[in-house]
Design an enzyme around this catalytic site. Structure first.
Site, PDB file in Angstrom:
ATOM      1  N   CYS A   6       5.604 -28.521   1.852  1.00 19.42           N
ATOM      2  CA  CYS A   6       6.300 -28.037   0.662  1.00 19.42           C
ATOM      3  C   CYS A   6       5.769 -26.684   0.226  1.00 19.42           C
ATOM      4  CB  CYS A   6       6.105 -29.010  -0.509  1.00 19.42           C
ATOM      5  SG  CYS A   6       6.628 -30.708  -0.214  1.00 19.42           S
ATOM      6  N   ASP A  63       1.483  16.502  -2.594  1.00 17.92           N
ATOM      7  CA  ASP A  63       2.726  16.397  -3.353  1.00 17.92           C
ATOM      8  C   ASP A  63       2.525  16.888  -4.782  1.00 17.92           C
ATOM      9  OD1 ASP A  63       5.548  15.098  -3.605  1.00 17.92           O
ATOM     10  OD2 ASP A  63       4.406  14.333  -5.318  1.00 17.92           O
TER      11      ASP A  63
END
Length: 499
Positions: free
Chosen positions: A39, A452
């Site tokens: 499960c 960047d």
């Protein structure tokens, strides 16, 4: 979470099982010795006693140990395995290839060659990190996908078998009976979908919370290729070409059920498994958000951003070549300008597609109708009059030619550093573009465009002084192996900068 994870894994899993803690859904599975069933930790059934359960790191491991999937909590609906959490780079790359169908023919030796290791070593790595062999992982993946199609669609069983990667209906039926103890048709009778159509295939994809869907959608909205992609209020849409058949996918957030619903129009059923995995990668649904958050919160610079911007994902790419071209278009221009130029390229070079019947009445049908140009088409395209410098047009043609000739590919099995080195050899490609493409197209969680401008501006706003690229690299050492997520956090703090 931090307190739970500071104790032994089995003890942490036991607490999560008893609490039905959704944060652990998909991170481990519970085998119940008394029933022979495995499960999810959130299963609503009465929790069995501790002495009657075993914990497994993956559904494949539970299956290989002889346990059957629970029909109540449906392990096939759990969030995907966090492929980079605690695994080696080879296993991480292998899992992505298996998800893309690399073992549909059962050839582990060929997969090992693609990964640059021996098949024996690959099996050892999978057993160590996943708890199951590569073949068991592939087999469980196919069965789980078939079970979802049985429960959630009205596809004929022969098409379910083909979509899930089984070579024949007989092989599919035998495997399904062995795993579930019942025939596929029996499960379809007991779990017939309330609303399903053969014209539109609907698949719900679970994710781990937190998940900032609106921020992810906003990132895509500014960077769509007009005619190929479209973003509506709560939906991302795009045209796709799978196995030579054009279609449309639309991805919508279902916050209540903690899923993203993917509606597939027109794509061949044989491509569904690969299509769904691409959608998971595109939306970064399998990111181990708890581990990422714990690492980035430990850094004083990023801690405030992690608290204010939970659920950050790294947007993926549907197609690596398409993303590489979009990255070049984004060099030294605004996001809006890059989008405009992308639309011109699509109008000139992208093939028109006939929209599937099931999508023609959609309010978004007028926003789609093209495929992104192929490398072969762009390699010889005339681009000097669409608003970009001649040098950038040459770079686009250079990338297209390299991809068309096989010198550049976007195979997730390849060494990422080697990929970046090959990419920057193309004139007009620098480290920023190579890092950005690795981040989004190859799903490198540690890619970092240190130079960047958005990253440097965001760091200045956090620290009070503008760092240089070398300073940013030094600072980012503390963010490994999640520097790509740190990048998205920094971009997001500037409300739309970057990328």
């Amino acid at each position: 979470m931090d307190a739970v994870e500071s104790i032994r894994p089995d003890a942490a899993f036991e607490r999560a099982r008893l609490a039905r803690d959704r944060r652990f859904d998909g991170r481990f599975f519970v085998g119940v010795r008394t029933t022979g069933i495995y499960c999810r930790p959130i299963c609503p059934a009465v929790a069995p006693k501790r002495e009657n359960v075993r914990f497994f790191p993956s559904a494949a491991a539970a299956s290989e140990a002889g346990f059957r999937p629970c029909l109540r909590c449906r392990p096939e609906c759990a969030p995907g395995t966090p492929a980079w959490n605690g695994t080696s780079t080879t296993v991480r790359r292998g899992l992505r290839l298996i998800a893309d169908g690399a073992l549909d023919d059962g050839n582990v030796a060929q997969l090992a060659v693609r990964l640059g290791v021996t098949s024996r070593h690959l099996r050892r790595l999978f057993t160590q990190h996943i708890g199951a062999s590569p073949l068991a992982v592939a087999h469980t993946q196919r069965l789980h996908f078939a079970k979802r199609l049985i429960s959630d669609t009205n596809l004929p069983m022969a098409q379910v078998a083909g979509a899930a990667g089984f070579g024949s209906s007989r092989r599919f039926n035998d495997a399904f009976r062995k795993t579930y103890g019942r025939a596929p048709r029996d499960l379809r009778r007991d779990n017939a979908p309330a609303e399903a159509s053969e014209d539109v295939l609907k698949v719900s994809l679970a994710y781990r919370t937190p998940f900032d869907w609106q921020r992810l959608l906003g990132f895509f909205a500014g960077r769509t290729s007009p005619g190929v992609e479209h973003v509506a209020a709560n939906t991302y849409l795009r045209t796709v070409d799978m196995d030579g058949s054009a279609g449309v996918i639309e991805c919508t957030h279902d916050k209540r059920n903690v899923t993203v619903v993917v509606n597939v129009h027109g794509a061949p059923t044989g491509a569904l498994l690969r299509l769904v995995q691409r959608a998971r990668d595109l939306l970064d649904l399998d990111a181990p958000v708890d581990e990422i958050g714990a690492t980035l919160r430990s850094d004083a610079t990023l801690a405030p951003l992690v608290r204010s911007l939970p659920g950050i994902r790294v947007p993926g790419a549907w197609d690596g070549f398409e993303l590489a071209i979009r990255a070049v278009l984004g060099q030294q221009v605004s996001v809006k300008a890059a989008r405009t130029i992308a639309g011109r390229i699509v109008d000139r070079c992208g093939d028109r597609v006939e929209l599937p019947d099931s999508f023609r009445d959609s309010p978004h049908a007028g926003s789609l109708g093209r495929l992104f140009p192929t490398p072969e088409r762009l390699a010889r395209a005339r681009l000097n009059d669409i608003g970009i410098p001649g040098a950038r047009a040459e770079t686009i043609r250079g990338i297209a030619a390299a991809v068309a000739q096989g010198d550049i590919c976007f195979d997730p099995a390849q060494d990422i550093d080697a990929f970046r080195q090959r990419l920057v050899r193309i004139r007009g490609i620098g480290d920023w573009t190579a890092q950005y493409v690795a981040m989004r197209a190859l799903k490198d969680p540690d890619a970092f465009p240190a130079a960047d401008l958005g990253v440097l501006r965001a760091l200045e706003s956090q620290t009070g002084s503008r760092p240089g690229p070398r300073d940013a690299l030094a600072l980012a050492e503390a963010w490994r192996p999640w520097r790509a997520y740190a990048t998205l956090l920094l971009w997001s703090s500037l409300a739309g900068s970057g990328g």
